[in-house]
Motif scaffolding. Structure first.
Motif, mmCIF file in Angstrom:
data_model
loop_
_atom_site.group_PDB
_atom_site.id
_atom_site.type_symbol
_atom_site.label_atom_id
_atom_site.label_comp_id
_atom_site.label_asym_id
_atom_site.label_seq_id
_atom_site.Cartn_x
_atom_site.Cartn_y
_atom_site.Cartn_z
ATOM 1 N N ARG A 84 0.833 -1.196 0.000
ATOM 2 C CA ARG A 84 0.000 0.000 0.000
ATOM 3 C C ARG A 84 0.866 1.244 0.000
ATOM 4 O O ARG A 84 2.009 1.233 0.454
ATOM 5 C CB ARG A 84 -0.963 -0.002 1.174
ATOM 6 C CG ARG A 84 -0.319 0.130 2.521
ATOM 7 C CD ARG A 84 -1.369 0.151 3.620
ATOM 8 N NE ARG A 84 -0.969 -0.253 4.925
ATOM 9 C CZ ARG A 84 0.065 0.144 5.622
ATOM 10 N NH1 ARG A 84 0.892 0.976 5.115
ATOM 11 N NH2 ARG A 84 0.312 -0.283 6.836
ATOM 12 N N LYS A 85 0.312 2.295 -0.540
ATOM 13 C CA LYS A 85 0.991 3.583 -0.549
ATOM 14 C C LYS A 85 0.050 4.579 0.121
ATOM 15 O O LYS A 85 -1.107 4.714 -0.281
ATOM 16 C CB LYS A 85 1.290 4.021 -1.978
ATOM 17 C CG LYS A 85 2.007 5.320 -2.076
ATOM 18 C CD LYS A 85 2.301 5.673 -3.524
ATOM 19 C CE LYS A 85 3.061 6.974 -3.587
ATOM 20 N NZ LYS A 85 3.300 7.382 -4.955
ATOM 21 N N ALA A 86 0.527 5.247 1.143
ATOM 22 C CA ALA A 86 -0.295 6.211 1.877
ATOM 23 C C ALA A 86 -0.506 7.453 1.030
ATOM 24 O O ALA A 86 0.437 8.007 0.461
ATOM 25 C CB ALA A 86 0.379 6.578 3.191
ATOM 26 N N VAL A 87 -1.752 7.883 0.925
ATOM 27 C CA VAL A 87 -2.077 9.064 0.144
ATOM 28 C C VAL A 87 -2.213 10.281 1.047
ATOM 29 O O VAL A 87 -1.670 11.335 0.770
ATOM 30 C CB VAL A 87 -3.387 8.844 -0.663
ATOM 31 C CG1 VAL A 87 -3.792 10.102 -1.388
ATOM 32 C CG2 VAL A 87 -3.209 7.705 -1.634
ATOM 33 N N ASN A 88 -2.953 10.122 2.126
ATOM 34 C CA ASN A 88 -3.215 11.240 3.024
ATOM 35 C C ASN A 88 -3.115 10.735 4.459
ATOM 36 O O ASN A 88 -4.117 10.526 5.118
ATOM 37 C CB ASN A 88 -4.612 11.809 2.730
ATOM 38 C CG ASN A 88 -4.871 13.087 3.490
ATOM 39 O OD1 ASN A 88 -3.949 13.714 3.995
ATOM 40 N ND2 ASN A 88 -6.138 13.462 3.591
ATOM 41 N N GLU A 89 -1.900 10.561 4.932
ATOM 42 C CA GLU A 89 -1.693 9.943 6.246
ATOM 43 C C GLU A 89 -1.962 10.927 7.372
ATOM 44 O O GLU A 89 -1.527 12.074 7.336
ATOM 45 C CB GLU A 89 -0.265 9.412 6.357
ATOM 46 C CG GLU A 89 -0.041 8.605 7.609
ATOM 47 C CD GLU A 89 1.320 7.940 7.646
ATOM 48 O OE1 GLU A 89 1.602 7.257 8.634
ATOM 49 O OE2 GLU A 89 2.084 8.107 6.696
ATOM 50 N N ASP A 90 -2.690 10.459 8.367
ATOM 51 C CA ASP A 90 -2.952 11.226 9.573
ATOM 52 C C ASP A 90 -1.778 10.989 10.516
ATOM 53 O O ASP A 90 -1.596 9.896 11.043
ATOM 54 C CB ASP A 90 -4.262 10.765 10.209
ATOM 55 C CG ASP A 90 -4.621 11.560 11.449
ATOM 56 O OD1 ASP A 90 -3.856 12.474 11.816
ATOM 57 O OD2 ASP A 90 -5.670 11.260 12.040
ATOM 58 N N THR A 91 -0.977 12.018 10.745
ATOM 59 C CA THR A 91 0.237 11.848 11.552
ATOM 60 C C THR A 91 -0.071 11.702 13.035
ATOM 61 O O THR A 91 0.748 11.172 13.776
ATOM 62 C CB THR A 91 1.195 13.040 11.348
ATOM 63 O OG1 THR A 91 0.483 14.255 11.620
ATOM 64 C CG2 THR A 91 1.725 13.060 9.927
#
Length: 181
Positions: free
Chosen positions: A21-28
């Motif tokens: 998977r590739k994170a698009v909009n990661e919540d830090t």
């Protein structure tokens, strides 16, 4: 010993695709991504440990409808995973398969999400660890993007999605035709 294990997995296993998977909009703050992207699919031979069928709770009827809780355990050789996935640098973790990645099983056209990676079972056979055990659950779609370049994977994912933006809506006499599923 490692060569024999890889050969056994090729003989008794199934051809699958591993999709990191590739994170698009990661919540830090929470460390999660609400929207993932799958751009790569790597062919790997994996042995399905539960060969009598999918395990898990099966089909469960709830007040929200039918929930399918099928699980599967896949075994993949460490060296084969390193050669095909790890060296490309496209994986979330380069040391082992990551939770949240997808295994596509072409025989049933099913997607399985990796829930747990067991790296020490079986425990040091002949003094070394040769395989990863991937404990997977049937994947639940939530508008992720599949753009691997393999039509079977991409079209199957879009057909199971509930996001109408994923479909190419046909225009006929100025009217939009919606697909029924």
């Amino acid at each position: 010993m490692e060569d024999i294990i890889i050969e056994c997995l090729k003989i008794y296993g199934f051809d699958t695709y591993y999709m990191p998977r590739k994170a698009v909009n990661e919540d830090t703050i929470l460390g999660e991504d609400t929207l993932n992207r799958f751009e790569h699919a790597y062919p790997l031979e994996m042995y399905m440990q539960n060969v009598s069928g999918f395990e898990g709770d099966g089909d469960l009827m709830s007040k929200f409808g039918v929930e399918i809780k099928d699980t599967a355990t896949f075994i993949v050789a460490r060296r084969r995973w390193d050669e095909t996935v790890s060296r490309t640098g496209n994986a979330v973790l380069t040391t082992r398969p990551a939770e949240g990645d997808i295994v596509y099983f072409p025989l049933t056209k099913a997607y399985f999400e990796i829930k747990r990676v067991e790296a020490t079972d079986p425990f040091f056979q002949v003094g070394k660890l040769y395989v990863y055990k991937l404990e997977c659950e049937l994947y639940r779609y939530s508008s992720e993007t599949f753009d691997t370049g393999i039509t079977d994977i991409d079209s199957n994912a879009v057909s199971k999605s509930f996001n109408l933006n994923d479909y190419n809506l046909l225009m006929e006499d100025g009217e939009q035709l919606l697909f029924e599923y």
